[in-house]
Design a protein around this motif. Sequence first.
Motif, PDB file in Angstrom:
ATOM      1  N   VAL A   8      36.583  32.790  46.785  1.00 26.73           N
ATOM      2  CA  VAL A   8      37.334  34.025  46.525  1.00 26.73           C
ATOM      3  C   VAL A   8      38.182  33.875  45.266  1.00 26.73           C
ATOM      4  CG1 VAL A   8      39.165  35.523  47.394  1.00 26.73           C
ATOM      5  CG2 VAL A   8      37.320  34.803  48.904  1.00 26.73           C
ATOM      6  N   LYS A   9      38.804  32.725  45.072  1.00 28.91           N
ATOM      7  CA  LYS A   9      39.606  32.500  43.870  1.00 28.91           C
ATOM      8  C   LYS A   9      38.742  32.558  42.613  1.00 28.91           C
ATOM      9  CE  LYS A   9      43.137  29.672  46.036  1.00 28.91           C
ATOM     10  NZ  LYS A   9      43.750  28.347  46.103  1.00 28.91           N
ATOM     11  N   VAL A  10      37.563  31.954  42.677  1.00 26.44           N
ATOM     12  CA  VAL A  10      36.647  31.990  41.529  1.00 26.44           C
ATOM     13  C   VAL A  10      36.214  33.425  41.251  1.00 26.44           C
ATOM     14  CG1 VAL A  10      34.353  31.293  40.735  1.00 26.44           C
ATOM     15  CG2 VAL A  10      35.848  29.621  41.806  1.00 26.44           C
ATOM     16  N   LEU A  11      35.925  34.187  42.297  1.00 25.68           N
ATOM     17  CA  LEU A  11      35.525  35.585  42.126  1.00 25.68           C
ATOM     18  C   LEU A  11      36.634  36.395  41.473  1.00 25.68           C
ATOM     19  CD1 LEU A  11      33.666  36.410  45.432  1.00 25.68           C
ATOM     20  CD2 LEU A  11      32.735  36.485  43.138  1.00 25.68           C
ATOM     21  N   LYS A  12      37.871  36.152  41.882  1.00 29.61           N
ATOM     22  CA  LYS A  12      38.996  36.878  41.299  1.00 29.61           C
ATOM     23  C   LYS A  12      39.103  36.587  39.807  1.00 29.61           C
ATOM     24  CE  LYS A  12      42.848  36.310  43.433  1.00 29.61           C
ATOM     25  NZ  LYS A  12      43.960  35.947  44.315  1.00 29.61           N
ATOM     26  N   ARG A  13      38.857  35.343  39.417  1.00 30.27           N
ATOM     27  CA  ARG A  13      38.898  34.996  38.006  1.00 30.27           C
ATOM     28  C   ARG A  13      37.749  35.632  37.243  1.00 30.27           C
ATOM     29  NH1 ARG A  13      38.519  29.265  38.646  1.00 30.27           N
ATOM     30  NH2 ARG A  13      39.734  29.161  40.524  1.00 30.27           N
ATOM     31  N   ARG A  14      36.553  35.638  37.833  1.00 26.93           N
ATOM     32  CA  ARG A  14      35.379  36.195  37.161  1.00 26.93           C
ATOM     33  C   ARG A  14      35.439  37.711  37.055  1.00 26.93           C
ATOM     34  NH1 ARG A  14      30.076  34.208  39.747  1.00 26.93           N
ATOM     35  NH2 ARG A  14      29.237  35.463  38.063  1.00 26.93           N
ATOM     36  N   CYS A  15      36.114  38.350  37.987  1.00 32.64           N
ATOM     37  CA  CYS A  15      36.162  39.812  38.023  1.00 32.64           C
ATOM     38  C   CYS A  15      37.386  40.364  37.314  1.00 32.64           C
ATOM     39  CB  CYS A  15      36.132  40.303  39.472  1.00 32.64           C
ATOM     40  SG  CYS A  15      34.572  39.956  40.298  1.00 32.64           S
ATOM     41  N   TYR A  16      38.115  39.545  36.607  1.00 31.71           N
ATOM     42  CA  TYR A  16      39.292  40.013  35.889  1.00 31.71           C
ATOM     43  C   TYR A  16      38.868  41.070  34.873  1.00 31.71           C
ATOM     44  CZ  TYR A  16      43.505  40.078  33.093  1.00 31.71           C
ATOM     45  OH  TYR A  16      44.632  40.476  32.435  1.00 31.71           O
ATOM     46  N   GLY A  17      39.518  42.215  34.905  1.00 34.18           N
ATOM     47  CA  GLY A  17      39.206  43.281  33.964  1.00 34.18           C
ATOM     48  C   GLY A  17      38.319  44.365  34.549  1.00 34.18           C
ATOM     49  N   ILE A  18      37.802  44.164  35.748  1.00 35.49           N
ATOM     50  CA  ILE A  18      36.995  45.198  36.399  1.00 35.49           C
ATOM     51  C   ILE A  18      37.957  46.128  37.126  1.00 35.49           C
ATOM     52  CG2 ILE A  18      35.243  45.699  38.130  1.00 35.49           C
ATOM     53  CD1 ILE A  18      33.984  43.009  37.542  1.00 35.49           C
ATOM     54  N   PHE A  19      37.992  47.379  36.686  1.00 33.91           N
ATOM     55  CA  PHE A  19      38.945  48.325  37.262  1.00 33.91           C
ATOM     56  C   PHE A  19      38.301  49.265  38.270  1.00 33.91           C
ATOM     57  CE2 PHE A  19      40.702  47.239  33.073  1.00 33.91           C
ATOM     58  CZ  PHE A  19      41.880  46.669  33.503  1.00 33.91           C
ATOM     59  N   ASP A  20      36.984  49.378  38.228  1.00 33.33           N
ATOM     60  CA  ASP A  20      36.265  50.250  39.154  1.00 33.33           C
ATOM     61  C   ASP A  20      36.045  49.500  40.467  1.00 33.33           C
ATOM     62  OD1 ASP A  20      34.755  52.237  40.323  1.00 33.33           O
ATOM     63  OD2 ASP A  20      32.963  51.848  39.116  1.00 33.33           O
ATOM     64  N   ILE A  21      36.604  49.986  41.555  1.00 30.67           N
ATOM     65  CA  ILE A  21      36.551  49.292  42.847  1.00 30.67           C
ATOM     66  C   ILE A  21      35.117  49.141  43.342  1.00 30.67           C
ATOM     67  CG2 ILE A  21      36.881  51.314  44.309  1.00 30.67           C
ATOM     68  CD1 ILE A  21      38.607  47.966  44.857  1.00 30.67           C
TER      69      ILE A  21
END
Length: 41
Positions: A8-21
């Motif tokens: 989950v932590k890795v996903l949060k880092r990889r998804c940084y900047g994605i604003f569309d839920i």
Amino acid sequence: MEGFNNRVKVLKRRCYGIFDIERLFQRISLDLNGYQTFAVT
């Protein structure tokens, strides 16, 4: 549990900047379930 938390932590880092839920959940689904979910047979 430790591995899941790390994932989950890795996903949060990889998804940084994605604003569309919707895109965010697509990315999470892709990473957790793999590409076979979207494979054309």
